[in-house]
Write a protein that holds these residues in place. Structure first.
Motif, PDB file in Angstrom:
ATOM      1  N   PRO A 138      -6.353 -14.804   1.673  1.00 36.00           N
ATOM      2  CA  PRO A 138      -5.598 -13.806   0.671  1.00 36.00           C
ATOM      3  C   PRO A 138      -5.534 -12.562   1.726  1.00 36.00           C
ATOM      4  N   VAL A 139      -4.651 -11.570   1.489  1.00 42.01           N
ATOM      5  CA  VAL A 139      -4.350 -10.451   1.854  1.00 42.01           C
ATOM      6  C   VAL A 139      -3.784  -9.405   0.662  1.00 42.01           C
ATOM      7  N   LEU A 140      -4.527  -8.292   0.766  1.00 40.53           N
ATOM      8  CA  LEU A 140      -4.157  -7.401  -0.395  1.00 40.53           C
ATOM      9  C   LEU A 140      -3.860  -6.235   0.370  1.00 40.53           C
ATOM     10  N   GLY A 141      -3.093  -5.345  -0.780  1.00 45.85           N
ATOM     11  CA  GLY A 141      -2.597  -3.966  -0.497  1.00 45.85           C
ATOM     12  C   GLY A 141      -2.741  -3.044  -1.655  1.00 45.85           C
ATOM     13  N   LEU A 142      -3.377  -1.997  -1.940  1.00 43.95           N
ATOM     14  CA  LEU A 142      -3.521  -1.356  -3.246  1.00 43.95           C
ATOM     15  C   LEU A 142      -2.908  -0.154  -3.077  1.00 43.95           C
ATOM     16  N   GLU A 143      -2.090   0.228  -4.071  1.00 40.38           N
ATOM     17  CA  GLU A 143      -1.566   1.660  -4.130  1.00 40.38           C
ATOM     18  C   GLU A 143      -1.954   2.273  -5.471  1.00 40.38           C
ATOM     19  N   VAL A 144      -2.622   3.245  -5.373  1.00 38.31           N
ATOM     20  CA  VAL A 144      -3.207   3.807  -6.477  1.00 38.31           C
ATOM     21  C   VAL A 144      -2.530   5.306  -6.615  1.00 38.31           C
ATOM     22  N   GLU A 148      -3.906   3.880   4.492  1.00 43.38           N
ATOM     23  CA  GLU A 148      -2.983   3.925   5.329  1.00 43.38           C
ATOM     24  C   GLU A 148      -2.406   5.398   5.224  1.00 43.38           C
ATOM     25  N   ARG A 149      -2.127   5.787   3.965  1.00 46.34           N
ATOM     26  CA  ARG A 149      -1.808   7.195   3.677  1.00 46.34           C
ATOM     27  C   ARG A 149      -2.272   7.699   2.296  1.00 46.34           C
ATOM     28  N   ALA A 150      -2.024   8.950   2.080  1.00 49.04           N
ATOM     29  CA  ALA A 150      -2.345   9.484   0.874  1.00 49.04           C
ATOM     30  C   ALA A 150      -1.210  10.414   0.748  1.00 49.04           C
ATOM     31  N   ILE A 157      -2.067   7.013  -3.132  1.00 55.83           N
ATOM     32  CA  ILE A 157      -3.189   6.487  -2.003  1.00 55.83           C
ATOM     33  C   ILE A 157      -2.885   5.136  -1.561  1.00 55.83           C
ATOM     34  N   VAL A 158      -2.401   4.762  -0.683  1.00 57.01           N
ATOM     35  CA  VAL A 158      -2.007   3.461  -0.187  1.00 57.01           C
ATOM     36  C   VAL A 158      -3.031   2.904   0.817  1.00 57.01           C
ATOM     37  N   THR A 159      -3.419   1.600   0.927  1.00 54.67           N
ATOM     38  CA  THR A 159      -4.267   1.083   1.802  1.00 54.67           C
ATOM     39  C   THR A 159      -3.509   0.416   2.850  1.00 54.67           C
ATOM     40  N   LYS A 160      -4.392   0.108   3.933  1.00 54.88           N
ATOM     41  CA  LYS A 160      -3.561  -0.897   5.101  1.00 54.88           C
ATOM     42  C   LYS A 160      -3.779  -2.122   4.480  1.00 54.88           C
ATOM     43  N   PRO A 161      -3.141  -3.252   4.827  1.00 54.08           N
ATOM     44  CA  PRO A 161      -3.345  -4.547   4.479  1.00 54.08           C
ATOM     45  C   PRO A 161      -4.868  -4.819   4.431  1.00 54.08           C
ATOM     46  N   ILE A 162      -5.508  -5.482   3.443  1.00 52.48           N
ATOM     47  CA  ILE A 162      -6.907  -5.620   3.463  1.00 52.48           C
ATOM     48  C   ILE A 162      -6.933  -7.204   3.840  1.00 52.48           C
ATOM     49  N   VAL A 168      -1.095  -3.692  -7.482  1.00 56.47           N
ATOM     50  CA  VAL A 168      -1.810  -4.514  -6.632  1.00 56.47           C
ATOM     51  C   VAL A 168      -1.063  -5.447  -5.911  1.00 56.47           C
ATOM     52  N   ASN A 169      -0.814  -5.427  -4.568  1.00 57.46           N
ATOM     53  CA  ASN A 169      -0.203  -6.318  -3.817  1.00 57.46           C
ATOM     54  C   ASN A 169      -0.773  -7.302  -3.089  1.00 57.46           C
ATOM     55  N   ALA A 170      -0.466  -8.432  -3.233  1.00 59.06           N
ATOM     56  CA  ALA A 170      -1.241  -9.764  -2.675  1.00 59.06           C
ATOM     57  C   ALA A 170      -0.396 -10.585  -2.040  1.00 59.06           C
ATOM     58  N   SER A 171      -0.966 -11.388  -1.122  1.00 55.58           N
ATOM     59  CA  SER A 171      -0.095 -12.520  -0.302  1.00 55.58           C
ATOM     60  C   SER A 171      -1.259 -13.404   0.027  1.00 55.58           C
ATOM     61  N   LEU A 172      -0.486 -14.644   0.498  1.00 54.89           N
ATOM     62  CA  LEU A 172      -1.470 -15.648   1.014  1.00 54.89           C
ATOM     63  C   LEU A 172      -0.943 -16.129   2.463  1.00 54.89           C
ATOM     64  N   PHE A 209       0.999 -12.555   8.119  1.00 55.99           N
ATOM     65  CA  PHE A 209       1.261 -12.461   6.477  1.00 55.99           C
ATOM     66  C   PHE A 209       2.141 -13.146   5.910  1.00 55.99           C
ATOM     67  N   GLY A 210       1.737 -13.632   4.513  1.00 55.01           N
ATOM     68  CA  GLY A 210       2.778 -14.329   3.874  1.00 55.01           C
ATOM     69  C   GLY A 210       3.353 -13.229   3.080  1.00 55.01           C
ATOM     70  N   THR A 211       4.447 -13.413   2.201  1.00 53.83           N
ATOM     71  CA  THR A 211       5.274 -12.654   1.287  1.00 53.83           C
ATOM     72  C   THR A 211       4.265 -12.279   0.283  1.00 53.83           C
ATOM     73  N   ARG A 212       4.603 -11.020  -0.108  1.00 49.47           N
ATOM     74  CA  ARG A 212       3.457 -10.364  -1.181  1.00 49.47           C
ATOM     75  C   ARG A 212       4.349 -10.303  -2.433  1.00 49.47           C
ATOM     76  N   THR A 213       3.640 -10.106  -3.421  1.00 46.87           N
ATOM     77  CA  THR A 213       3.994  -9.763  -4.543  1.00 46.87           C
ATOM     78  C   THR A 213       3.211  -8.331  -4.922  1.00 46.87           C
ATOM     79  N   PRO A 252      13.030  -8.206  -8.106  1.00 48.56           N
ATOM     80  CA  PRO A 252      13.200  -8.634  -6.607  1.00 48.56           C
ATOM     81  C   PRO A 252      12.908  -7.149  -6.069  1.00 48.56           C
ATOM     82  N   LYS A 253      12.161  -7.011  -4.972  1.00 53.80           N
ATOM     83  CA  LYS A 253      11.932  -5.795  -4.393  1.00 53.80           C
ATOM     84  C   LYS A 253      11.795  -6.320  -2.878  1.00 53.80           C
ATOM     85  N   SER A 254      12.804  -5.720  -2.128  1.00 48.17           N
ATOM     86  CA  SER A 254      12.854  -6.051  -0.677  1.00 48.17           C
ATOM     87  C   SER A 254      12.324  -4.734  -0.110  1.00 48.17           C
TER      88      SER A 254
HETATM   89  P1  ADP Z   1       5.933  -0.290  -1.276  1.00 53.28           P
HETATM   90  O1  ADP Z   1       7.016   0.810  -1.015  1.00 53.28           O
HETATM   91  O2  ADP Z   1       6.509  -1.660  -1.449  1.00 53.28           O
HETATM   92  O3  ADP Z   1       5.243   0.151  -2.666  1.00 53.28           O
HETATM   93  P2  ADP Z   1       4.009   0.564   0.245  1.00 53.28           P
HETATM   94  O4  ADP Z   1       3.882   0.689   1.795  1.00 53.28           O
HETATM   95  O5  ADP Z   1       4.030   1.704  -0.595  1.00 53.28           O
HETATM   96  O6  ADP Z   1       5.033  -0.254  -0.123  1.00 53.28           O
HETATM   97  O7  ADP Z   1       2.652  -0.553  -0.141  1.00 53.28           O
HETATM   98  C1  ADP Z   1       2.579  -1.733   0.047  1.00 53.28           C
HETATM   99  C2  ADP Z   1       1.073  -2.363   0.097  1.00 53.28           C
HETATM  100  O8  ADP Z   1       0.894  -3.530   0.317  1.00 53.28           O
HETATM  101  C3  ADP Z   1       0.213  -1.377   1.091  1.00 53.28           C
HETATM  102  O9  ADP Z   1      -1.041  -1.343   0.745  1.00 53.28           O
HETATM  103  C4  ADP Z   1       0.367  -2.487   2.282  1.00 53.28           C
HETATM  104  O10 ADP Z   1      -0.995  -2.284   3.153  1.00 53.28           O
HETATM  105  C5  ADP Z   1       0.319  -3.593   1.277  1.00 53.28           C
HETATM  106  N1  ADP Z   1       0.832  -5.041   1.992  1.00 53.28           N
HETATM  107  C6  ADP Z   1       1.904  -4.983   2.922  1.00 53.28           C
HETATM  108  N2  ADP Z   1       2.448  -6.129   3.536  1.00 53.28           N
HETATM  109  C7  ADP Z   1       1.397  -6.946   2.754  1.00 53.28           C
HETATM  110  C8  ADP Z   1       1.384  -8.183   2.536  1.00 53.28           C
HETATM  111  N3  ADP Z   1       2.018  -9.146   3.389  1.00 53.28           N
HETATM  112  N4  ADP Z   1       0.416  -8.799   1.930  1.00 53.28           N
HETATM  113  C9  ADP Z   1      -0.473  -8.119   1.150  1.00 53.28           C
HETATM  114  N5  ADP Z   1      -0.267  -6.785   1.065  1.00 53.28           N
HETATM  115  C10 ADP Z   1       0.632  -6.135   1.903  1.00 53.28           C
END
Ligand code: ADP
Ligand code: MG
Ligand code: ZN
Length: 515
Positions: A22-28, A137-139, A178-183, A224-228, A243-247, A298-300
């Motif tokens: 799993p790969v995560l990304g958190l936007e708070v 990644e950024r705040a 506050i946005v994380t890099k992919p975890i 909460v972004n997540a992909s596999l 990385f896989g496609t995230r939701t 859908p969100k591209s």
């Molecule tokens: P959006 O505009 O879609 O909200 P952001 O860049 O603000 O995009 O946030 C996306 C979040 O998802 C970030 O935390 C990023 O690190 C994370 N992310 C990007 N690609 C993936 C992926 N393939 N799987 C999981 N998380 C991802």
């Protein structure tokens, strides 16, 4: 194939983890606690009458000009510094253009490719005490939107409503995103890492005193972004796998939901992938009651918000001196602070960790500051109060009792005025809004019986009812007295002075012990 993904089949979690990484990304999003809004002088108090905290600027009336809230900027920089970020020497706001009825300007003033803070990290502590580094990644700074109220339907949602009302009080409240890099690298602990990150972030923001960070009230919101991605044959090659496609699961508003939603998405996505399907890049909604996510929109990555630099606000160029001055205002880092407190309180690693996981560190700290011993404070917050909070599914900090009240309760116990049972009843009264412990004790008549007359009679009855135990004590097994004390306590509904009961039992059955 698609039918399976629609019906949200899930794969067993362990099996999902065997096959995928799993790969995560958190936007708070955090609402700042400034007295006024981000770009105007309107007040920000929560719960005011709708549309009473608005002005031409936050209503987006033509010709109105925004001015940046200095405290909002200060908070943003302090948050960036606390997250070990670089602070931009020069950056701008940007307009994010989209239509939404509760967004009066038809654009949100935000930041795009020039965030105020970037490239940081937060070390988070997992439940077993291990540390995991989450890269930031950024705040960036932005403003909140208003709120729509859908009237006339059964659910309060737009579907089925007769009409909608808009409250612009929240429009323009300062937000930091506050946005994380992919975890990566969390593996099967991904859900736990996500929860621990949000928890550590909340603790940090609370220590910075920039927000009241109440997830339940929406002053802290988490997407909460997540992909596999497929698991590589050798663990050391995992980083090279694409990385896989995230939701993106929106507005996951409690720590527990963060953990559960990640776990669910992993199982759900795994089922789709195993079945040969593909993951749709989309937003999803979390359902607290059923513990599942459902499809949103859908969100591209190419969603076109037609960002452009905000022409009505001057660029921000914080001087290095000012940034350093703000660095000097940072609180002691929460993890260090916890280690210091652990030493002062004399708690074991496990005790401290349990306290942290229960969200009770500040509560214990405040209770100790109000005069209780650390051991007593810990006992209350992780014992009776944790039990009640859990029962009511409420965060501990939201229990309607103050640390000062707990300290007062404990002082009544220490003074021998309350037994443990009575203290619990007094607490019940405090939680029911009957006032401070002393008032509850008065009003409910919660007094310890230490009068020898009444106690002596109860002791005699207990001896009579438990001849076997009495004989043991007579034979010198004084430890057996506990059972008689318990019987007296039960008869007197916990109001008996246990120490005195013990003395009376011994006096009657093993007087030699006294000599
Ligand atoms: P959006 O505009 O879609 O909200 P952001 O860049 O603000 O995009 O946030 C996306 C979040 O998802 C970030 O935390 C990023 O690190 C994370 N992310 C990007 N690609 C993936 C992926 N393939 N799987 C999981 N998380 C991802
Ligand atoms: Mg985002
Ligand atoms: Zn305003």
């Amino acid at each position: 194939m698609t039918s399976l993904s629609q019906f949200a089949e899930v794969l067993d979690y362990d099996e999902a983890l065997e096959r995928f990484d799993p790969v995560l990304g958190l936007e708070v999003h955090v609402e700042l606690n400034t007295a006024t809004k981000m770009f105007c002088g309107c007040r920000t108090e929560f719960g005011a009458e709708p549309n009473t905290q608005v002005c031409p600027v936050c209503l987006g009336l033509p010709g109105a000009l925004p001015v940046l809230n200095q405290t909002g900027l200060e908070s943003a920089i302090r948050i960036g510094l606390a997250l070990n970020c670089s602070i931009a020497e020069w950056c701008r706001f940007a307009r994010k253009n989209y239509f939404y009825p509760d967004m009066p300007k038809n654009f949100q003033t935000s930041q795009y490719d020039e965030p105020i803070a970037f490239n940081g990290y937060l070390d988070v502590e997992l439940e077993d005490g291990e540390t995991f580094r989450v890269e930031i990644e950024r705040a960036h700074m932005e403003e909140d939107t208003g709120k729509s109220l859908h009237v006339g339907g059964a659910t309060g949602r737009i579907q089925g409503a007769e009409y909608s009302l808009v409250d612009y009080n929240r429009a323009g409240i300062p937000l930091i995103e506050i946005v994380t890099k992919p975890i990566t690298g969390a593996g099967s602990r991904a859900p736990e890492v996500a929860k621990a990150y949000v928890s550590a972030l909340r603790e940090l923001l609370r220590a910075l005193k920039v927000s009241d960070v109440k997830m339940e009230q929406g002053s802290m919101r988490c997407d909460v972004n997540a992909s596999l991605r497929p698991r590589s044959e050798k663990p050391q090659d995992q980083d090279a796998v694409k990385f896989g496609t995230r939701t993106e699961t929106k507005n996951v508003n409690s720590l527990r939901s963060v953990e559960r939603s990640v776990k669910y998405e992993i199982s759900r996505q795994a089922a789709v992938l195993v079945d040969g399907g593909s993951i749709l890049q989309e937003t999803r909604h979390w359902h607290e009651d059923t513990g599942i996510t459902t499809s949103g929109r859908p969100k591209s990555d190419a969603d076109d918000y037609r960002y452009f630099p905000e022409p009505d606000l001057v660029p921000i160029a914080p001087s290095a001196e000012w940034v350093e001055e703000l660095r000097g205002t940072l609180p002691e880092p929460p993890a260090e602070r916890r280690r210091r407190l652990q030493g002062e309180w004399g708690f074991s690693d496990k005790e401290m960790r349990d306290l942290y996981n229960a969200g009770a560190v500040e509560l214990v700290e405040a209770t100790v500051a109000a005069g209780a011993s650390s051991a007593a404070a810990r006992k209350w917050w992780t014992g009776e109060l944790a039990r009640l909070a859990n029962q009511q599914e409420k965060p501990l900090a939201e229990m309607p009792v103050t640390p000062a009240q707990i300290a007062q309760l404990q002082s009544l116990v220490d003074a021998g005025k309350l037994t443990d049972t009575l203290a619990r009843q007094a607490l019940e009264g405090v939680l029911a809004g009957e006032g401070d412990p002393e008032q509850v004790v008065q009003a409910r008549g919660l007094v310890v019986v230490s009068d020898d007359g009444a106690l002596g009679e109860a002791v005699d009855r207990a001896i009579e009812a438990n001849p076997g135990i009495a004989d043991k004590i007579r034979a010198g097994k004084v430890q057996a007295a506990g059972a008689l004390i318990g019987a007296v306590m039960k008869e007197m509904r916990g109001k008996a002075d246990a120490a005195r009961v013990r003395e009376l039992v011994i006096e009657r059955l093993a007087p030699a012990e006294d000599a």
